[in-house]
Each structure stands twice: as C-alpha cells, then as structure tokens.
Design a protein around this motif. Sequence first.
Motif, PDB file in Angstrom:
ATOM      1  N   ARG A  58      52.120  60.836   6.689  1.00  0.00           N
ATOM      2  CA  ARG A  58      50.908  61.439   7.263  1.00  0.00           C
ATOM      3  C   ARG A  58      49.836  60.369   7.490  1.00  0.00           C
ATOM      4  N   GLU A  59      49.698  59.431   6.548  1.00  0.00           N
ATOM      5  CA  GLU A  59      48.733  58.349   6.731  1.00  0.00           C
ATOM      6  C   GLU A  59      49.087  57.511   7.955  1.00  0.00           C
ATOM      7  N   ARG A  60      50.368  57.187   8.125  1.00  0.00           N
ATOM      8  CA  ARG A  60      50.782  56.396   9.281  1.00  0.00           C
ATOM      9  C   ARG A  60      50.493  57.130  10.582  1.00  0.00           C
ATOM     10  N   ALA A  61      50.639  58.444  10.574  1.00  0.00           N
ATOM     11  CA  ALA A  61      50.410  59.225  11.790  1.00  0.00           C
ATOM     12  C   ALA A  61      48.920  59.397  12.097  1.00  0.00           C
ATOM     13  N   GLU A  62      48.073  59.502  11.065  1.00  0.00           N
ATOM     14  CA  GLU A  62      46.661  59.814  11.272  1.00  0.00           C
ATOM     15  C   GLU A  62      45.748  58.595  11.318  1.00  0.00           C
ATOM     16  N   TRP A  63      46.075  57.529  10.633  1.00  0.00           N
ATOM     17  CA  TRP A  63      45.189  56.374  10.581  1.00  0.00           C
ATOM     18  C   TRP A  63      45.389  55.518  11.818  1.00  0.00           C
ATOM     19  N   ARG A  64      44.293  55.072  12.404  1.00  0.00           N
ATOM     20  CA  ARG A  64      44.329  54.320  13.659  1.00  0.00           C
ATOM     21  C   ARG A  64      43.548  53.013  13.531  1.00  0.00           C
ATOM     22  N   PRO A  65      44.001  51.979  14.253  1.00  0.00           N
ATOM     23  CA  PRO A  65      43.200  50.750  14.270  1.00  0.00           C
ATOM     24  C   PRO A  65      41.984  50.938  15.171  1.00  0.00           C
ATOM     25  N   ALA A 115      29.028  35.801  13.060  1.00  0.00           N
ATOM     26  CA  ALA A 115      28.546  37.142  13.431  1.00  0.00           C
ATOM     27  C   ALA A 115      29.015  37.459  14.844  1.00  0.00           C
ATOM     28  N   GLY A 116      29.387  38.709  15.080  1.00  0.00           N
ATOM     29  CA  GLY A 116      29.836  39.149  16.392  1.00  0.00           C
ATOM     30  C   GLY A 116      31.330  38.991  16.617  1.00  0.00           C
ATOM     31  N   THR A 117      32.023  38.345  15.691  1.00  0.00           N
ATOM     32  CA  THR A 117      33.467  38.178  15.825  1.00  0.00           C
ATOM     33  C   THR A 117      34.143  39.539  15.723  1.00  0.00           C
ATOM     34  N   GLN A 118      35.089  39.782  16.614  1.00  0.00           N
ATOM     35  CA  GLN A 118      35.807  41.069  16.592  1.00  0.00           C
ATOM     36  C   GLN A 118      36.931  41.023  15.561  1.00  0.00           C
ATOM     37  N   VAL A 119      37.024  42.065  14.749  1.00  0.00           N
ATOM     38  CA  VAL A 119      38.103  42.220  13.763  1.00  0.00           C
ATOM     39  C   VAL A 119      38.689  43.623  13.915  1.00  0.00           C
ATOM     40  N   THR A 120      39.912  43.779  13.486  1.00  0.00           N
ATOM     41  CA  THR A 120      40.552  45.090  13.529  1.00  0.00           C
ATOM     42  C   THR A 120      40.405  45.765  12.176  1.00  0.00           C
ATOM     43  N   VAL A 121      39.916  46.995  12.199  1.00  0.00           N
ATOM     44  CA  VAL A 121      39.813  47.802  10.975  1.00  0.00           C
ATOM     45  C   VAL A 121      40.660  49.050  11.175  1.00  0.00           C
ATOM     46  N   TRP A 122      40.991  49.703  10.090  1.00  0.00           N
ATOM     47  CA  TRP A 122      41.765  50.951  10.150  1.00  0.00           C
ATOM     48  C   TRP A 122      40.867  52.083   9.706  1.00  0.00           C
ATOM     49  N   THR A 123      40.893  53.185  10.467  1.00  0.00           N
ATOM     50  CA  THR A 123      40.047  54.333  10.154  1.00  0.00           C
ATOM     51  C   THR A 123      40.890  55.599  10.108  1.00  0.00           C
ATOM     52  N   GLY A 131      42.582  51.570   4.285  1.00  0.00           N
ATOM     53  CA  GLY A 131      43.455  50.398   4.305  1.00  0.00           C
ATOM     54  C   GLY A 131      44.511  50.532   5.384  1.00  0.00           C
ATOM     55  N   ARG A 132      45.155  49.442   5.684  1.00  0.00           N
ATOM     56  CA  ARG A 132      46.235  49.458   6.675  1.00  0.00           C
ATOM     57  C   ARG A 132      47.376  50.308   6.109  1.00  0.00           C
ATOM     58  N   PRO A 133      47.910  51.253   6.877  1.00  0.00           N
ATOM     59  CA  PRO A 133      48.999  52.089   6.347  1.00  0.00           C
ATOM     60  C   PRO A 133      50.277  51.268   6.170  1.00  0.00           C
ATOM     61  N   VAL A 134      51.093  51.694   5.232  1.00  0.00           N
ATOM     62  CA  VAL A 134      52.354  50.991   4.978  1.00  0.00           C
ATOM     63  C   VAL A 134      53.361  51.345   6.066  1.00  0.00           C
ATOM     64  N   ALA A 137      59.563  51.139   5.885  1.00  0.00           N
ATOM     65  CA  ALA A 137      60.354  50.547   4.794  1.00  0.00           C
ATOM     66  C   ALA A 137      59.552  50.517   3.494  1.00  0.00           C
ATOM     67  N   GLN A 138      58.282  50.138   3.585  1.00  0.00           N
ATOM     68  CA  GLN A 138      57.434  50.130   2.397  1.00  0.00           C
ATOM     69  C   GLN A 138      57.236  51.549   1.863  1.00  0.00           C
ATOM     70  N   ALA A 139      57.116  52.521   2.767  1.00  0.00           N
ATOM     71  CA  ALA A 139      56.946  53.913   2.344  1.00  0.00           C
ATOM     72  C   ALA A 139      58.179  54.385   1.578  1.00  0.00           C
ATOM     73  N   ARG A 140      59.364  54.037   2.069  1.00  0.00           N
ATOM     74  CA  ARG A 140      60.590  54.420   1.360  1.00  0.00           C
ATOM     75  C   ARG A 140      60.644  53.783  -0.016  1.00  0.00           C
ATOM     76  N   LEU A 141      60.301  52.495  -0.082  1.00  0.00           N
ATOM     77  CA  LEU A 141      60.315  51.803  -1.368  1.00  0.00           C
ATOM     78  C   LEU A 141      59.317  52.422  -2.338  1.00  0.00           C
ATOM     79  N   GLN A 142      58.091  52.656  -1.884  1.00  0.00           N
ATOM     80  CA  GLN A 142      57.075  53.243  -2.758  1.00  0.00           C
ATOM     81  C   GLN A 142      57.461  54.645  -3.215  1.00  0.00           C
TER      82      GLN A 142
END
Length: 193
Positions: A58-65, A115-123, A131-134, A137-142
């Motif tokens: 669900r986190e992978r589906a809903e969280w966006r960069p 200042a002003g540098t563009q960065v990617t965040v996850w919302t 945080g960045r969603p897993v 493969a990481q989801a299966r392991l966790q």
Amino acid sequence: MAFRGPKVWLWRWRRNPLRRPADKVEAWVVLASWTVGVLAGLLVGLTTARTVEHSLDRERAEWRPAAARLTGAAPGRADDRPEDAGEQVWAEVAWTAPDGTRRTGEVRVDPGTRAGTQVTVWTDDRGRLVGRPVDAAQARLQSTLAGILGGLSAAAVPLVAGRAVRRRLEERRLDLWDLHWARFDPLWRGRTG
C-alpha cells in the motif's frame, strides 16, 4: 555419567504398570503445548507476514516522489567530507502538495548543498513527507522476517507455559517422593545395615 538406554519414542503413551497419573498428565501437557505452539506460530507468523507485506504494498502504491527545493544552504562544506563517507545533513526544503498548498520540511542532503537546489522527496497522499518506500524484494524480506519473529514469539507462549506446568508436576512428584520416603525410611533402616 548416568547410563541411558536406547531412546524410546512415545514412551509417555505406552502401557506401563509403573506409569503414574502424573506421567499421563505430563504426556497430555507436552502434546497440547506443542500442538498449540506449532499452530499458533504458523497462524500468527502467516498473518503477520501477510499484514506487513500488504502495508508495504500500500505504501508503494500511495507514496509518490515530488520535486522540492532547498530553502537555504545546507550546513557544512562539500569539500570537508571524504567522498566515501556518505555523510548527510538535515536541510529545509519546500514543495507543493497534491492539494496545491506549499509545504516545508527537513530532509537529508549532502553538506554544502546550495539554496534552491532541487531534490526529490517522497510524500503520502496528503502531501506529508515520508521515507522512500521499499521495493518488492525488500518488502518480501521484511514481511518474511516479521512473520518469522511473530510466529516464534507466538509459539513460545504455549511452549513456555507447558514447560512451567511440567516443572510444577515434577516438583509435586519430588514432594510426594519425600513424603513417602519419610514414611518408609524408618522401616528400612534396620534391614539395610
């Protein structure tokens, strides 16, 4: 070292004129605790793994960069840190949420980023920083690790309870042995000397 004969499987269940009622109770306690422990471990482990994997999916589906810009320069200098250190610092960024509102928050960036540098965040779907969603493969392991840990924890409860009951039965048998020995020891004392 005590002599032990060959291991006899299911000895608690065999007919024996020396088997006491407490031995029968202990046999049922062992069977019940292991059965409940295995079933509880499997059920809780599978349920936990499925729940964790569903949550991560669900986190992978809903969280966006989202694109964000630094509102100020990041602390430190870029040439102060070694290349292989991977050290980052907290800096404030601003981005636009899906509803059009301007949001600010802190993320980790390289020291000395301007200042002003563009960065990617996850919302999330409300525009809050996450945080960045897993990945899958990481989801299966966790989820597998969480299921194993949950299953072992659930299985331990009936096994420990069964062991406590068996210990109490053993204490009771020893108390009865002391009682019977105190009764018959004076009768044997004169015959064994």
